[in-house]
Design an enzyme around this catalytic site. Structure first.
Site, PDB file in Angstrom:
ATOM      1  CD1 TRP A  12      -2.570  -1.946  -0.079  1.00 21.33           C
ATOM      2  CD2 TRP A  12      -3.312  -1.253   1.636  1.00 21.33           C
ATOM      3  NE1 TRP A  12      -3.286  -2.534   0.212  1.00 21.33           N
ATOM      4  CE2 TRP A  12      -4.041  -2.332   1.261  1.00 21.33           C
ATOM      5  CE3 TRP A  12      -3.369  -0.669   3.093  1.00 21.33           C
ATOM      6  CZ2 TRP A  12      -5.217  -2.807   1.950  1.00 21.33           C
ATOM      7  CZ3 TRP A  12      -4.718  -1.410   3.658  1.00 21.33           C
ATOM      8  CH2 TRP A  12      -5.514  -2.244   3.136  1.00 21.33           C
ATOM      9  CD  GLU A  99       7.933   2.881  -4.952  1.00 21.58           C
ATOM     10  OE1 GLU A  99       7.063   2.649  -3.914  1.00 21.58           O
ATOM     11  OE2 GLU A  99       7.260   2.682  -6.032  1.00 21.58           O
ATOM     12  N   GLY A 175       4.338   1.053 -11.228  1.00 20.87           N
ATOM     13  CA  GLY A 175       3.411   2.201 -11.483  1.00 20.87           C
ATOM     14  C   GLY A 175       3.515   2.812 -12.720  1.00 20.87           C
ATOM     15  CB  SER A 215       2.038  -2.296 -14.304  1.00 20.35           C
ATOM     16  OG  SER A 215       2.543  -1.157 -13.968  1.00 20.35           O
ATOM     17  N   GLY A 236       0.995  -3.240  -6.408  1.00 16.02           N
ATOM     18  CA  GLY A 236       0.994  -1.896  -5.785  1.00 16.02           C
ATOM     19  C   GLY A 236      -0.345  -1.130  -5.984  1.00 16.02           C
ATOM     20  N   GLY A 237      -0.370  -0.182  -7.098  1.00 10.35           N
ATOM     21  CA  GLY A 237      -1.604   0.671  -7.534  1.00 10.35           C
ATOM     22  C   GLY A 237      -2.835  -0.339  -7.004  1.00 10.35           C
TER      23      GLY A 237
HETATM   24  P1  PGA Z   1       2.598  -1.285  -9.083  1.00  8.57           P
HETATM   25  O1  PGA Z   1       3.765  -1.444  -7.986  1.00  8.57           O
HETATM   26  O2  PGA Z   1       1.719  -2.618  -8.985  1.00  8.57           O
HETATM   27  O3  PGA Z   1       1.610  -0.095  -8.828  1.00  8.57           O
HETATM   28  O4  PGA Z   1       3.395  -1.071 -10.269  1.00  8.57           O
HETATM   29  C1  PGA Z   1       4.315  -2.463  -7.448  1.00  8.57           C
HETATM   30  C2  PGA Z   1       5.344  -2.416  -6.379  1.00  8.57           C
HETATM   31  O5  PGA Z   1       5.771  -1.409  -6.346  1.00  8.57           O
HETATM   32  O6  PGA Z   1       5.600  -3.382  -5.539  1.00  8.57           O
END
Ligand code: PGA
Length: 253
Positions: A12, A99, A175, A215, A236-237
């Protein structure tokens, strides 16, 4: 997947206050009550761990943190220890997300120490690796993975790593809406598994879960999950919304 129980994990990131995270977690517990044969994890921000742990207790949904520090306690302003995460109800911890590597100075060496700390505390580490776009274009994908795995898991033996999960997350796919093709992901996963086999242990390599991240969405997860070395997803998203995340968890339909 070859016999390995898939893990679908939601990262998250820095989204959702405590009450917002509790709401989403409550919805997920309802939506995922009847799932079987898949492990599920969500990783909210630190301030939401304790309240969310109460919501997901006795449910199909496991709890993870997004980071930890390797010291037990002390004058380390802004950090959090493995024992504190365990006390807040965590079973998992994400380590070395790109990140954190990109914005917060995480290195393969700090990742190595954090994995040890997680394992010693009984947490399941979700160890992230993956190349940038420039590295892929320069033909360095395998050498980058090699270095991340060699240093990240340097000094470990098979007996230490029974629970370890690896997440292959190509930085260019995070992302961005650009998912790796299932062939690109499979190639990287197979390579990572071969690194574990050559450097650590064959049996461990066969049992270790390797997740794909970058993604992942409800409409591409099933395709990725057909590949023999893809054992789940780090999302993620698309994990921020309970309906969308639960569709990903139910990728088998
Ligand atoms: P995403 O992020 O699904 O938004 O691309 C994946 C992650 O950073 O674990």
């Amino acid at each position: 997947m070859s016999g390995r129980t898939p893990l679908i994990a939601g990262n998250w990131k820095m989204y959702k206050t405590g009450p917002e995270a509790v709401d989403t977690a409550q919805r997920l517990v309802e939506l995922l009550a009847d799932t079987a044969d898949v492990d599920i994890m969500i990783a909210p921000v630190f301030t939401a761990l304790d309240p969310v742990s109460q919501v997901v207790a006795d449910s199909r949904v496991g709890l993870g943190a997004q980071n930890l520090y390797w010291e037990k306690e002390g004058a380390y302003t802004g950090e959090i220890s493995a024992d504190m995460l365990v006390a807040a109800g965590c079973q998992y911890v994400i380590i070395g997300h790109s990140e954190r590597r990109q914005y917060f100075g995480e290195t393969d060496e700090t990742v190595n120490k954090k994995i040890r700390t997680a394992i010693d505390a009984g947490l399941i580490p979700v160890f992230c690796v993956g190349e940038t776009e420039a590295e892929r274009e320069a033909g360095q994908t395998f050498s980058v993975l090699d270095k991340q795995v060699q240093i990240g898991l340097g000094g470990y033996f098979a007996k230490d790593l029974g629970t370890l999960v690896i997440a292959y997350e190509p930085v260019w796919a995070i992302g961005t809406g650009k998912t790796a093709t299932r062939e690109q992901a499979q190639e990287a996963h197979q390579y990572i598994r071969s690194l574990i086999e050559q450097n650590i242990d064959k049996t461990l390599a066969q049992s270790m879960r390797i997740l794909y991240g970058g993604s992942v969405k409800p409409d591409n997860v099933a395709d990725l999950m057909q590949m023999p070395d893809i054992d789940g997803a780090l999302v993620g998203g698309a994990s921020l919304d309970a309906e969308s995340f639960s569709k990903i968890v139910k990728f088998k339909g």
